[in-house]
Design a protein around this motif. Structure first.
Motif, PDB file in Angstrom:
ATOM      1  N   PRO A  16       0.803  -1.222   0.000  1.00  0.00           N
ATOM      2  CA  PRO A  16       0.000   0.000   0.000  1.00  0.00           C
ATOM      3  C   PRO A  16       0.838   1.276   0.000  1.00  0.00           C
ATOM      4  O   PRO A  16       0.404   2.302  -0.539  1.00  0.00           O
ATOM      5  CB  PRO A  16      -0.828  -0.113   1.286  1.00  0.00           C
ATOM      6  CG  PRO A  16      -0.117  -1.098   2.140  1.00  0.00           C
ATOM      7  CD  PRO A  16       0.550  -2.047   1.206  1.00  0.00           C
ATOM      8  N   VAL A  17       2.040   1.219   0.574  1.00  0.00           N
ATOM      9  CA  VAL A  17       2.909   2.403   0.585  1.00  0.00           C
ATOM     10  C   VAL A  17       3.286   2.790  -0.839  1.00  0.00           C
ATOM     11  O   VAL A  17       3.173   3.961  -1.240  1.00  0.00           O
ATOM     12  CB  VAL A  17       4.181   2.136   1.422  1.00  0.00           C
ATOM     13  CG1 VAL A  17       5.185   3.274   1.250  1.00  0.00           C
ATOM     14  CG2 VAL A  17       3.829   1.968   2.893  1.00  0.00           C
ATOM     15  N   PHE A  18       3.736   1.825  -1.620  1.00  0.00           N
ATOM     16  CA  PHE A  18       4.163   2.129  -2.989  1.00  0.00           C
ATOM     17  C   PHE A  18       2.975   2.389  -3.909  1.00  0.00           C
ATOM     18  O   PHE A  18       3.077   3.190  -4.842  1.00  0.00           O
ATOM     19  CB  PHE A  18       5.070   1.017  -3.523  1.00  0.00           C
ATOM     20  CG  PHE A  18       6.471   1.107  -2.990  1.00  0.00           C
ATOM     21  CD1 PHE A  18       7.432   1.863  -3.651  1.00  0.00           C
ATOM     22  CD2 PHE A  18       6.822   0.468  -1.811  1.00  0.00           C
ATOM     23  CE1 PHE A  18       8.724   1.969  -3.155  1.00  0.00           C
ATOM     24  CE2 PHE A  18       8.110   0.569  -1.307  1.00  0.00           C
ATOM     25  CZ  PHE A  18       9.074   1.325  -1.980  1.00  0.00           C
ATOM     26  N   ASP A  19       1.854   1.747  -3.649  1.00  0.00           N
ATOM     27  CA  ASP A  19       0.648   2.063  -4.425  1.00  0.00           C
ATOM     28  C   ASP A  19       0.216   3.509  -4.179  1.00  0.00           C
ATOM     29  O   ASP A  19      -0.182   4.218  -5.112  1.00  0.00           O
ATOM     30  CB  ASP A  19      -0.490   1.106  -4.067  1.00  0.00           C
ATOM     31  CG  ASP A  19      -0.386  -0.228  -4.780  1.00  0.00           C
ATOM     32  OD1 ASP A  19       0.397  -0.326  -5.750  1.00  0.00           O
ATOM     33  OD2 ASP A  19      -1.090  -1.177  -4.375  1.00  0.00           O
ATOM     34  N   ALA A  20       0.310   3.948  -2.918  1.00  0.00           N
ATOM     35  CA  ALA A  20      -0.067   5.329  -2.598  1.00  0.00           C
ATOM     36  C   ALA A  20       0.886   6.330  -3.238  1.00  0.00           C
ATOM     37  O   ALA A  20       0.455   7.378  -3.747  1.00  0.00           O
ATOM     38  CB  ALA A  20      -0.097   5.529  -1.079  1.00  0.00           C
ATOM     39  N   ALA A  29       0.542   4.645 -13.616  1.00  0.00           N
ATOM     40  CA  ALA A  29       1.687   3.746 -13.776  1.00  0.00           C
ATOM     41  C   ALA A  29       1.287   2.332 -13.356  1.00  0.00           C
ATOM     42  O   ALA A  29       0.521   2.132 -12.416  1.00  0.00           O
ATOM     43  CB  ALA A  29       2.868   4.231 -12.949  1.00  0.00           C
ATOM     44  N   ALA A  30       1.838   1.347 -14.060  1.00  0.00           N
ATOM     45  CA  ALA A  30       1.503  -0.051 -13.790  1.00  0.00           C
ATOM     46  C   ALA A  30       2.541  -0.672 -12.863  1.00  0.00           C
ATOM     47  O   ALA A  30       3.732  -0.708 -13.190  1.00  0.00           O
ATOM     48  CB  ALA A  30       1.440  -0.830 -15.098  1.00  0.00           C
ATOM     49  N   LEU A  31       2.080  -1.162 -11.715  1.00  0.00           N
ATOM     50  CA  LEU A  31       2.959  -1.825 -10.752  1.00  0.00           C
ATOM     51  C   LEU A  31       2.523  -3.275 -10.570  1.00  0.00           C
ATOM     52  O   LEU A  31       1.328  -3.574 -10.542  1.00  0.00           O
ATOM     53  CB  LEU A  31       2.918  -1.121  -9.394  1.00  0.00           C
ATOM     54  CG  LEU A  31       3.284   0.363  -9.335  1.00  0.00           C
ATOM     55  CD1 LEU A  31       3.237   0.858  -7.890  1.00  0.00           C
ATOM     56  CD2 LEU A  31       4.644   0.627  -9.947  1.00  0.00           C
ATOM     57  N   ARG A  32       3.497  -4.133 -10.420  1.00  0.00           N
ATOM     58  CA  ARG A  32       3.245  -5.556 -10.126  1.00  0.00           C
ATOM     59  C   ARG A  32       4.041  -5.896  -8.878  1.00  0.00           C
ATOM     60  O   ARG A  32       5.257  -5.697  -8.832  1.00  0.00           O
ATOM     61  CB  ARG A  32       3.705  -6.416 -11.301  1.00  0.00           C
ATOM     62  CG  ARG A  32       3.707  -7.908 -11.062  1.00  0.00           C
ATOM     63  CD  ARG A  32       4.079  -8.656 -12.341  1.00  0.00           C
ATOM     64  NE  ARG A  32       4.330 -10.068 -12.103  1.00  0.00           N
ATOM     65  CZ  ARG A  32       5.548 -10.610 -12.065  1.00  0.00           C
ATOM     66  NH1 ARG A  32       6.614  -9.857 -12.236  1.00  0.00           N
ATOM     67  NH2 ARG A  32       5.686 -11.905 -11.847  1.00  0.00           N
ATOM     68  N   HIS A  33       3.361  -6.367  -7.842  1.00  0.00           N
ATOM     69  CA  HIS A  33       4.013  -6.612  -6.564  1.00  0.00           C
ATOM     70  C   HIS A  33       4.289  -8.098  -6.348  1.00  0.00           C
ATOM     71  O   HIS A  33       3.408  -8.938  -6.553  1.00  0.00           O
ATOM     72  CB  HIS A  33       3.135  -6.108  -5.409  1.00  0.00           C
ATOM     73  CG  HIS A  33       2.873  -4.645  -5.431  1.00  0.00           C
ATOM     74  ND1 HIS A  33       3.799  -3.710  -5.021  1.00  0.00           N
ATOM     75  CD2 HIS A  33       1.768  -3.934  -5.813  1.00  0.00           C
ATOM     76  CE1 HIS A  33       3.290  -2.498  -5.144  1.00  0.00           C
ATOM     77  NE2 HIS A  33       2.057  -2.601  -5.624  1.00  0.00           N
ATOM     78  N   LEU A  34       5.514  -8.400  -5.923  1.00  0.00           N
ATOM     79  CA  LEU A  34       5.880  -9.733  -5.451  1.00  0.00           C
ATOM     80  C   LEU A  34       6.276  -9.597  -3.985  1.00  0.00           C
ATOM     81  O   LEU A  34       7.137  -8.786  -3.654  1.00  0.00           O
ATOM     82  CB  LEU A  34       7.074 -10.290  -6.244  1.00  0.00           C
ATOM     83  CG  LEU A  34       6.863 -10.638  -7.720  1.00  0.00           C
ATOM     84  CD1 LEU A  34       8.191 -11.104  -8.323  1.00  0.00           C
ATOM     85  CD2 LEU A  34       5.807 -11.714  -7.875  1.00  0.00           C
TER      86      LEU A  34
END
Length: 209
Positions: A16-20, A29-34
């Motif tokens: 949630p920190v990086f999504d915010a 921007a498109a983010l994919r989290h692992l």
């Protein structure tokens, strides 16, 4: 087609920190989290190099740039870039470069001991690259990490902020782990406090263009 930036985390709290940050500074921007917590567990007990095979397997199919948000394993992941064939960035490199530009006296705060050696090496590397002198002091806030693991984020950040306020004779204070970033708004010191998520995400998304 937009190339997603893959973010590799060792704690789910970073998602949630990086999504915010994305929504605030880089909308669309498109983010994919692992999220792979066991990587940090293994790195702390067996050393960062022990996670290289797992990182290689995890990131082989990323298909685009990777931003590693764990400072302990960032250097190991970065070293895999040539064989993976995609940019692999450590979240703390832009922060380290900024610290070197700010002044020669850098105070590094960490809550996990395994983060200290990679962070010192990174700051030294950035100082050599910039041709600037650097004098680094380290401060391990060992009592804070159990708070983080217990989910007591407020208590964790309060201890980090307290440690930052106790620093003297530094041109900048580096928060070595992404999990520490929010403490910068709690501290009252006049010394610049540098955290990795904002500049790190910007660098990662620039690589994804």
């Amino acid at each position: 087609m937009v190339t997603p930036l893959t973010l590799l985390h060792t704690s789910p709290v970073h998602v949630p920190v990086f999504d915010a940050l994305r929504d605030r500074d880089h909308p669309g921007a498109a983010l994919r989290h692992l999220v792979v917590p066991e990587l940090l567990d293994r790195a702390r007990t067996e050393g960062p190099d022990s996670v290289a095979p797992a990182l290689r397997a995890l990131l082989a199919g990323s298909g685009g740039p990777v931003l590693v948000t764990c400072s302990t394993i960032g250097a190991v992941a970065e070293a895999l870039e040539p064989e993976l064939g995609v940019p692999v960035l450590r979240v703390d490199r832009p922060m380290a470069a900024e610290a070197v530009r700010t002044g020669p006296r850098v105070a590094v705060l960490a809550t996990v001991e395994s983060t200290l050696v990679p962070t010192l090496a990174l700051l030294t590397e950035e100082a050599e690259r910039a041709g600037r002198p650097v004098s680094i002091t380290t401060h391990l806030i060992a009592e804070a990490w159990p708070r983080f693991e217990a989910g007591d984020t407020a208590g964790y950040l309060a201890l980090v902020a307290q440690a930052a306020d106790a620093v003297s004779d530094a041109d900048s204070i580096v928060l070595a782990q992404a999990s520490m970033a929010a403490a910068s708004s709690l501290a009252t010191t006049a010394t610049p406090i540098l955290a990795s998520p904002t500049p790190g995400l910007a660098a990662g998304l620039h690589a994804a263009r």
